[in-house]
Design an enzyme around this catalytic site. Structure first.
Site, PDB file in Angstrom:
ATOM      1  N   SER A 101       0.830  -1.183   0.000  1.00 31.46           N
ATOM      2  CA  SER A 101       0.000   0.000   0.000  1.00 31.46           C
ATOM      3  C   SER A 101       0.881   1.256   0.000  1.00 31.46           C
ATOM      4  O   SER A 101       1.807   1.364  -0.791  1.00 31.46           O
ATOM      5  CB  SER A 101      -0.946  -0.053   1.209  1.00 31.46           C
ATOM      6  N   HIS A 124      -1.997  -1.035  -4.818  1.00 34.82           N
ATOM      7  CA  HIS A 124      -3.444  -1.127  -5.014  1.00 34.82           C
ATOM      8  C   HIS A 124      -4.029   0.277  -5.028  1.00 34.82           C
ATOM      9  O   HIS A 124      -3.336   1.268  -4.804  1.00 34.82           O
ATOM     10  CB  HIS A 124      -4.109  -1.976  -3.926  1.00 34.82           C
TER      11      HIS A 124
END
Length: 281
Positions: A101, A124
């Site tokens: 992330s 993501h």
């Protein structure tokens, strides 16, 4: 590398992203030649804040930043990335466990990016928890889209991969091991396998690799003082002053507690009783 320009639309304390973790730490070791920083925690209020990180850069020259982090607060992560990009010394990043992330964006600030053979990168789309009117939710969606666009440009610039391909990887929540990260341009070299010093419950992610699944309940007790502090502040609802009072009772022989090694919990029950009595109204 360019600064990421994203204005935070709101301020305040955020909910924690990851319910469980063990072995977390944020340590800095400085010498005359290099400053080593271990970022083994989530990013933001419940882990390492941008302010805390920036303070460690103040007197640093060249930096080796070791990352084992599941991500966290995107705005804190962007601020850390920007501070590293603006740093005058050389920045070498070493991914020792996971850079997931927003932690993967922080890794992009390195002029050299090494990843352990058994470590992972993950990229993501940004996400949030929200409630409000339809207009308010549209505004939040617009902010998330802006964040995703900025992150995709950063990944594309650093890796040499096209924006469309990067956005597809972000849509799919793409996990990469060391070899795959190197081939995709997210790393510049692979180092030997290493045992991660911190572990996180990554069940919030849809495609988490089997190797990163949270251990059984028998193995999930706090390992460091930092773990224990988080447990009593988050799960038990203690304030920081209440935790410090308990720490004074728990620690043996007036020796300071450290962020490494097992925590002696034998005096915890007595400390809880004593502190609870002190703080009763």
């Amino acid at each position: 590398m360019e600064i990421i320009d994203i204005a935070e639309p709101f301020a305040g304390c955020r909910d924690r992203f990851f319910a469980r973790s063990v072995g977390t730490s944020f340590a800095v070791r400085a010498s005359t030649d290099i400053t080593e920083i271990d970022l083994y925690d989530q990013i933001g209020t419940w882990g390492v804040t941008a302010r805390d990180f920036k303070a460690k850069l103040k007197d640093a020259g060249d930096i080796t930043l070791r990352i084992n982090s599941p991500g966290g607060d995107v705005f804190a992560g962007v601020a850390i990335y920007n501070d590293l990009v603006a740093h005058k010394g050389k920045v070498r990043v070493e991914v020792t466990g996971v850079a997931a992330s927003i932690a993967s964006i922080i890794a992009m600030a390195g002029s050299e990016i090494a990843i352990a053979d058994n470590a992972f990168f993950m990229i993501h789309n940004s996400r949030t928890f929200a409630a409000g009117t339809s207009e308010e939710l549209r505004e939040i969606a617009a902010v998330l889209t802006k964040i995703d666009d900025a992150m995709s440009r950063t990944y594309a610039s650093r890796t040499g991969t096209g924006i469309r391909s990067i956005k597809k990887m972000m849509d799919d929540e793409t996990w990469m091991n060391g070899k795959e990260a190197l081939e995709a341009g997210f790393a510049t070299e692979i180092t030997k396998s290493t045992e991660a010093k911190a572990k996180f419950d990554l069940s919030v992610f849809a495609s988490m690799p089997e190797a990163l699944k949270w251990p059984s309940a028998d193995d999930s007790e706090p390992e460091t003082e930092r773990d224990l502090e988080r447990a009593v502040m988050q799960d038990a609802g203690w304030s920081r002053s209440k935790w410090r009072a308990a720490k004074r009772i728990i620690k043996p022989n007036d020796e300071p507690l450290q962020d490494a090694g097992k925590v002696d919990l034998t005096a915890l029950a007595a400390a809880v009783q004593a502190v609870s009595a002190t703080f009763k109204h």
